[in-house]
Design an enzyme around this catalytic site. Structure first.
Site, PDB file in Angstrom:
ATOM      1  CD  GLU A   1      -2.923  -0.897  -0.114  1.00 23.06           C
ATOM      2  OE1 GLU A   1      -3.093   0.231  -0.597  1.00 23.06           O
ATOM      3  OE2 GLU A   1      -3.435  -1.923  -0.608  1.00 23.06           O
TER       4      GLU A   1
ATOM      5  CD  GLN B   1       1.075  10.990  -4.993  1.00 20.17           C
ATOM      6  OE1 GLN B   1       1.777  10.837  -4.004  1.00 20.17           O
ATOM      7  NE2 GLN B   1       0.782  12.170  -5.474  1.00 20.17           N
TER       8      GLN B   1
END
Ligand code: SF4
Length: 350
Positions: free
Chosen positions: A33, A38
Site C-alpha cells: 500500500e 501515486q
C-alpha cells in the site's frame, strides 16, 4: 440497490491477480500500500517482490541500515516513504513486539501511517470496517454521489460518511479493494466503461450523462528546472556526494552540481557549482549527456559534463567519496543520477 453486494461480487469475478492480494500479512500489505501510492500497479510489482526478497519481514527491515533501505527503494521516488517505513518498522519492533497494531488510533500515530495506509492495513489484514479513500475511490464516489468541483477536504468527509454506512462488516477488505479496482479498471478518469459497471444503477453521474465532468478534471502544472552536474574522475573513480539528511531526496548520493540561476549558461553554472560545493576550479568541461526526469512537482533536465579540475577538491569526510564505476550502483541515488550512471556503464562496455 445492493451497492456493496454488487461491487464485491464484481470484484470476486474480475479482480487482477496481484502478488499482495495473496496474503493477509499486515507487513506485506503495508509495504504494497505504501508503494502503490501515486505509482502504477505494473511499476510496483517488481519493487514489491525485490523488497520482500531483501526484507522478508518487519524485523529484517528494522535491523537494516537506512542506506540499504533507500537503495532498495531507489526508482520509486518519494523517498520520505522509505524513511518512514524504516522508522515505523523500528517502532513496531521496539514498542509492539514486531506486531503491527490493530487499533486505529495506535497505528495512526506511527510515522507513515496516514488515514489511507492505516485504513488499508486494518481492513485488508485484520478485517476492520475502515473505509479507504484514495484517488480512484474519490473519483468513483464523486461520480456516484454527484459531487461536483475539484476534490477537497469537505468532499472527502461526505464520501467517508457514505462509505462508512455501506462498508460490509464481513468483507471490508474486499469492499475497499473492489472500489479501488473499479476506479482503476472501469471508472477511469477518461472514458469510463459505464456499460460494464456493477454499480451503474446507483450512479448519479451515469444517470445524467455527466461522467466526464465529475469530478472537475485537474490540470497539472510542472515546474521546469535545468541543472548541471560534473562527472569528475580520478584514478578510475568518480566523485559523488551525499545530499543533506532532510529535505528533497534527503540522504541520497549524486554527482556535484546544481540548478542554473536566471540568465546563467550551463557552463557558467557548472563552474560556480563546483567552486561552491568542492572549493575547486574547473579546468576543462566537456558535455557528456542530458537526461530528463519528472518528480512530483517539477521536471528536471540534467546536463552532465565530464570535468577536470585545476586543484584538488576539498572533501568532507562522509559527505563526499571517490567511487569506482562498478561500485556506483551500490549507492542510493535519485533517478536522474541513476540514468547518468547507466550511461557511464553502457559507454564503458562499448
Ligand atoms: Fe463510474 Fe460510470 Fe460506474 Fe458511475 S456508472 S461509477 S461513472 S463507471
Amino acid at each position: 440497490m445492493d451497492f456493496s453486494g454488487n461491487l464485491v461480487r464484481w470484484y470476486a469475478a474480475h479482480r487482477r491477480d496481484l502478488p499482495w492480494r495473496k496474503t493477509k500479512d499486515a507487513y506485506k500489505i503495508w509495504i504494497s500500500e505504501t508503494m502503490l501510492q501515486q505509482t502504477t500497479v505494473n511499476a510496483v510489482i517488481p519493487y514489491y517482490e525485490k523488497w520482500l526478497h531483501v526484507f522478508p519481514d518487519i524485523r529484517s527491515l528494522a535491523r537494516a541500515p537506512l542506506q540499504k533501505v533507500l537503495k532498495t527503494w531507489q526508482g520509486l521516488g518519494y523517498y520520505q516513504r522509505a524513511r518512514s517505513l524504516h522508522l515505523a518498522a523500528r517502532i513496531i519492533v521496539n514498542q509492539f513486539g514486531g506486531k503491527v497494531p490493530r487499533d486505529y488510533d495506535l497505528l495512526k500515530k506511527i510515522p507513515g501511517f496516514g488515514p489511507y495506509t492505516t485504513a488499508a492495513v486494518l481492513s485488508l489484514a485484520f478485517g476492520k470496517p475502515c473505509p479507504v479513500l484514495e484517488a480512484n475511490v474519490r473519483r468513483v464516489m464523486m461520480r456516484i454521489q454527484g459531487i461536483h468541483g475539484e476534490s477537497k477536504a469537505s468532499h472527502d468527509q461526505t464520501i467517508l460518511k457514505r462509505l462508512s454506512s455501506v462498508i460490509p462488516a464481513g468483507r471490508p477488505g474486499d469492499f475497499n479493494q473492489a472500489l479501488m479496482e473499479l476506479g482503476a479498471l472501469i471508472c477511469r478518469s477518461q472514458n469510463p466503461l459505464c456499460l460494464l459497471c456493477p454499480v451503474q444503477s446507483s450512479c448519479w453521474a451515469f444517470k445524467r450523462g455527466e461522467q466526464e465532468v465529475v469530478p472537475k478534471p485537474q490540470k497539472r502544472s510542472y515546474r521546469k528546472i535545468t541543472s548541471v552536474v560534473g562527472i569528475i574522475k580520478k584514478e578510475g573513480r568518480y566523485l559523488i556526494q551525499k545530499r543533506p539528511s532532510s529535505g528533497l531526496l534527503a540522504g541520497l548520493w549524486e554527482f556535484p552540481g546544481g540548478k542554473l540561476k536566471r540568465g546563467e549558461t550551463r557552463e557558467k553554472a557548472l563552474v560556480r557549482e563546483i567552486k561552491e560545493e568542492l572549493g575547486a576550479d574547473v579546468d576543462k568541461a566537456k558535455f557528456l549527456v542530458k537526461v530528463d526526469h519528472s518528480y512530483t512537482q517539477f521536471r528536471v533536465a540534467l546536463h552532465a559534463y565530464e570535468c577536470s579540475l585545476k586543484n584538488d577538491p576539498a572533501l568532507e569526510s562522509g559527505k563526499q567519496k571517490w567511487v569506482s564505476l562498478k561500485d556506483l550502483h551500490k549507492y542510493p541515488v535519485p533517478s536522474g543520477s541513476a540514468k547518468i550512471i547507466n550511461f557511464l556503464e553502457t559507454r564503458h562496455t562499448k
